[in-house]
Design a protein around this motif. Structure first.
Motif, PDB file in Angstrom:
ATOM      1  N   GLY A  17       0.807  -1.221   0.000  1.00  0.00           N
ATOM      2  CA  GLY A  17       0.000   0.000   0.000  1.00  0.00           C
ATOM      3  C   GLY A  17       0.836   1.265   0.000  1.00  0.00           C
ATOM      4  O   GLY A  17       0.473   2.264  -0.626  1.00  0.00           O
ATOM      5  N   ILE A  18       1.969   1.223   0.706  1.00  0.00           N
ATOM      6  CA  ILE A  18       2.818   2.418   0.775  1.00  0.00           C
ATOM      7  C   ILE A  18       3.443   2.712  -0.585  1.00  0.00           C
ATOM      8  O   ILE A  18       3.541   3.880  -0.992  1.00  0.00           O
ATOM      9  CB  ILE A  18       3.909   2.258   1.858  1.00  0.00           C
ATOM     10  N   GLY A  19       3.866   1.687  -1.305  1.00  0.00           N
ATOM     11  CA  GLY A  19       4.520   1.898  -2.597  1.00  0.00           C
ATOM     12  C   GLY A  19       3.692   2.727  -3.565  1.00  0.00           C
ATOM     13  O   GLY A  19       4.136   3.788  -4.020  1.00  0.00           O
ATOM     14  N   PRO A  20       2.471   2.298  -3.900  1.00  0.00           N
ATOM     15  CA  PRO A  20       1.645   3.090  -4.810  1.00  0.00           C
ATOM     16  C   PRO A  20       1.301   4.469  -4.239  1.00  0.00           C
ATOM     17  O   PRO A  20       1.240   5.453  -4.981  1.00  0.00           O
ATOM     18  CB  PRO A  20       0.378   2.243  -4.989  1.00  0.00           C
ATOM     19  N   CYS A  21       1.098   4.542  -2.923  1.00  0.00           N
ATOM     20  CA  CYS A  21       0.814   5.830  -2.287  1.00  0.00           C
ATOM     21  C   CYS A  21       2.009   6.768  -2.459  1.00  0.00           C
ATOM     22  O   CYS A  21       1.840   7.942  -2.791  1.00  0.00           O
ATOM     23  CB  CYS A  21       0.494   5.626  -0.804  1.00  0.00           C
ATOM     24  N   HIS A  22       3.212   6.254  -2.240  1.00  0.00           N
ATOM     25  CA  HIS A  22       4.428   7.058  -2.349  1.00  0.00           C
ATOM     26  C   HIS A  22       4.561   7.653  -3.751  1.00  0.00           C
ATOM     27  O   HIS A  22       4.763   8.863  -3.910  1.00  0.00           O
ATOM     28  CB  HIS A  22       5.630   6.182  -2.006  1.00  0.00           C
ATOM     29  N   LEU A  23       4.434   6.809  -4.770  1.00  0.00           N
ATOM     30  CA  LEU A  23       4.546   7.296  -6.144  1.00  0.00           C
ATOM     31  C   LEU A  23       3.441   8.306  -6.454  1.00  0.00           C
ATOM     32  O   LEU A  23       3.704   9.359  -7.042  1.00  0.00           O
ATOM     33  CB  LEU A  23       4.512   6.136  -7.139  1.00  0.00           C
ATOM     34  N   ALA A  24       2.215   8.013  -6.052  1.00  0.00           N
ATOM     35  CA  ALA A  24       1.109   8.941  -6.306  1.00  0.00           C
ATOM     36  C   ALA A  24       1.350  10.287  -5.605  1.00  0.00           C
ATOM     37  O   ALA A  24       1.075  11.350  -6.172  1.00  0.00           O
ATOM     38  CB  ALA A  24      -0.210   8.327  -5.848  1.00  0.00           C
ATOM     39  N   CYS A  25       1.871  10.239  -4.394  1.00  0.00           N
ATOM     40  CA  CYS A  25       2.183  11.490  -3.675  1.00  0.00           C
ATOM     41  C   CYS A  25       3.246  12.287  -4.420  1.00  0.00           C
ATOM     42  O   CYS A  25       3.141  13.512  -4.536  1.00  0.00           O
ATOM     43  CB  CYS A  25       2.637  11.197  -2.249  1.00  0.00           C
ATOM     44  N   TRP A  26       4.269  11.612  -4.907  1.00  0.00           N
ATOM     45  CA  TRP A  26       5.293  12.307  -5.693  1.00  0.00           C
ATOM     46  C   TRP A  26       4.661  12.962  -6.922  1.00  0.00           C
ATOM     47  O   TRP A  26       4.938  14.109  -7.224  1.00  0.00           O
ATOM     48  CB  TRP A  26       6.365  11.328  -6.147  1.00  0.00           C
ATOM     49  N   GLN A  27       3.812  12.208  -7.620  1.00  0.00           N
ATOM     50  CA  GLN A  27       3.185  12.743  -8.830  1.00  0.00           C
ATOM     51  C   GLN A  27       2.322  13.954  -8.513  1.00  0.00           C
ATOM     52  O   GLN A  27       2.319  14.936  -9.250  1.00  0.00           O
ATOM     53  CB  GLN A  27       2.373  11.648  -9.524  1.00  0.00           C
ATOM     54  N   GLU A  28       1.594  13.899  -7.412  1.00  0.00           N
ATOM     55  CA  GLU A  28       0.739  15.027  -7.020  1.00  0.00           C
ATOM     56  C   GLU A  28       1.559  16.206  -6.512  1.00  0.00           C
ATOM     57  O   GLU A  28       1.268  17.355  -6.839  1.00  0.00           O
ATOM     58  CB  GLU A  28      -0.254  14.574  -5.943  1.00  0.00           C
ATOM     59  N   THR A  29       2.564  15.928  -5.715  1.00  0.00           N
ATOM     60  CA  THR A  29       3.357  16.987  -5.087  1.00  0.00           C
ATOM     61  C   THR A  29       4.265  17.695  -6.076  1.00  0.00           C
ATOM     62  O   THR A  29       4.410  18.919  -6.029  1.00  0.00           O
ATOM     63  CB  THR A  29       4.209  16.399  -3.939  1.00  0.00           C
ATOM     64  N   SER A  94      10.454  11.931   5.579  1.00  0.00           N
ATOM     65  CA  SER A  94       9.282  11.821   4.714  1.00  0.00           C
ATOM     66  C   SER A  94       8.022  12.137   5.499  1.00  0.00           C
ATOM     67  O   SER A  94       7.879  11.747   6.654  1.00  0.00           O
ATOM     68  CB  SER A  94       9.169  10.428   4.079  1.00  0.00           C
ATOM     69  N   LEU A  95       7.161  12.867   4.843  1.00  0.00           N
ATOM     70  CA  LEU A  95       5.794  13.070   5.291  1.00  0.00           C
ATOM     71  C   LEU A  95       5.016  13.340   4.009  1.00  0.00           C
ATOM     72  O   LEU A  95       5.104  14.424   3.443  1.00  0.00           O
ATOM     73  CB  LEU A  95       5.640  14.233   6.265  1.00  0.00           C
ATOM     74  N   TYR A  96       4.353  12.324   3.533  1.00  0.00           N
ATOM     75  CA  TYR A  96       3.572  12.431   2.305  1.00  0.00           C
ATOM     76  C   TYR A  96       2.140  12.038   2.595  1.00  0.00           C
ATOM     77  O   TYR A  96       1.885  11.106   3.358  1.00  0.00           O
ATOM     78  CB  TYR A  96       4.140  11.517   1.205  1.00  0.00           C
ATOM     79  N   LEU A  97       1.224  12.769   1.958  1.00  0.00           N
ATOM     80  CA  LEU A  97      -0.206  12.518   2.109  1.00  0.00           C
ATOM     81  C   LEU A  97      -0.865  12.773   0.766  1.00  0.00           C
ATOM     82  O   LEU A  97      -0.581  13.788   0.108  1.00  0.00           O
ATOM     83  CB  LEU A  97      -0.791  13.453   3.177  1.00  0.00           C
ATOM     84  N   ARG A  98      -1.731  11.854   0.345  1.00  0.00           N
ATOM     85  CA  ARG A  98      -2.446  12.034  -0.928  1.00  0.00           C
ATOM     86  C   ARG A  98      -3.199  13.356  -0.911  1.00  0.00           C
ATOM     87  O   ARG A  98      -3.773  13.767   0.101  1.00  0.00           O
ATOM     88  CB  ARG A  98      -3.426  10.877  -1.166  1.00  0.00           C
ATOM     89  N   ALA A  99      -3.204  14.032  -2.052  1.00  0.00           N
ATOM     90  CA  ALA A  99      -3.794  15.367  -2.163  1.00  0.00           C
ATOM     91  C   ALA A  99      -5.261  15.387  -1.736  1.00  0.00           C
ATOM     92  O   ALA A  99      -5.727  16.378  -1.168  1.00  0.00           O
ATOM     93  CB  ALA A  99      -3.649  15.888  -3.591  1.00  0.00           C
TER      94      ALA A  99
END
Length: 162
Positions: A17-29, A94-99
């Motif tokens: 779950g963290i892997g896809p979240c991490h990439l998605a957060c990078w893409q959004e951020t 790291s502190l990432y959160l989906r937009a």
């Protein structure tokens, strides 16, 4: 609709779950700061594999995950400072959160869970105004240190401390 929100220590089982979240957060951020080509060679599966390896290592500093309705939507981690010399003993790496969850309080909950009000340092993209405002509200301020990461298409980062 009531959402079930959860904040807890990550386990190796969370890597998927963290892997896809991490990439998605990078893409959004970083969408406005990095080119689409930067993200083209990266996959959720590779991120998940990296997280599986990291979380399986007992020497890894604890990671806290935030989930909504069972889906990982954010994560945070504090480690001993990587700066030489260290400006603080701890560093928020790291502190990432989906937009979709920005403004929900989950980002604050993640920060509180991993760091509370302890002194620390962190590096943030210089042009990431939203993140910088968040950290400033939490007592961080720029100390004048700045780095340009060529492997990230010349993205400039500034160090914040409290």
């Amino acid at each position: 609709m009531t959402r079930v929100l959860d904040l807890r220590p990550a386990t190796p089982a969370d890597a998927a779950g963290i892997g896809p979240c991490h990439l998605a957060c990078w893409q959004e951020t970083y969408a406005g700061l990095l080119s689409p080509a930067f993200f083209a060679g990266r996959s959720p599966e590779r991120f998940a594999a990296n997280w599986a390896q990291l979380l399986a290592d007992p020497a890894t500093a604890p990671v806290t995950v935030a989930s909504a309705d069972g889906e990982v939507v954010g994560f945070a981690q504090v480690v001993p400072s990587r700066d030489t010399p260290p400006v603080r003993e701890e560093e928020l790496v790291s502190l990432y959160l989906r937009a979709a969850h920005h403004g929900s309080g989950l980002g604050q909950a993640l920060l509180d869970a991993v760091l509370d009000d302890r002194p620390a340092s962190l590096w943030v993209a210089e042009q990431n105004a939203r993140a910088r405002r968040f950290y400033e509200r939490n007592g961080f301020s720029a100390d004048g240190a700045r780095e340009v990461d060529e492997s990230w298409e010349g993205l400039a980062q500034v160090r914040l401390v409290r």
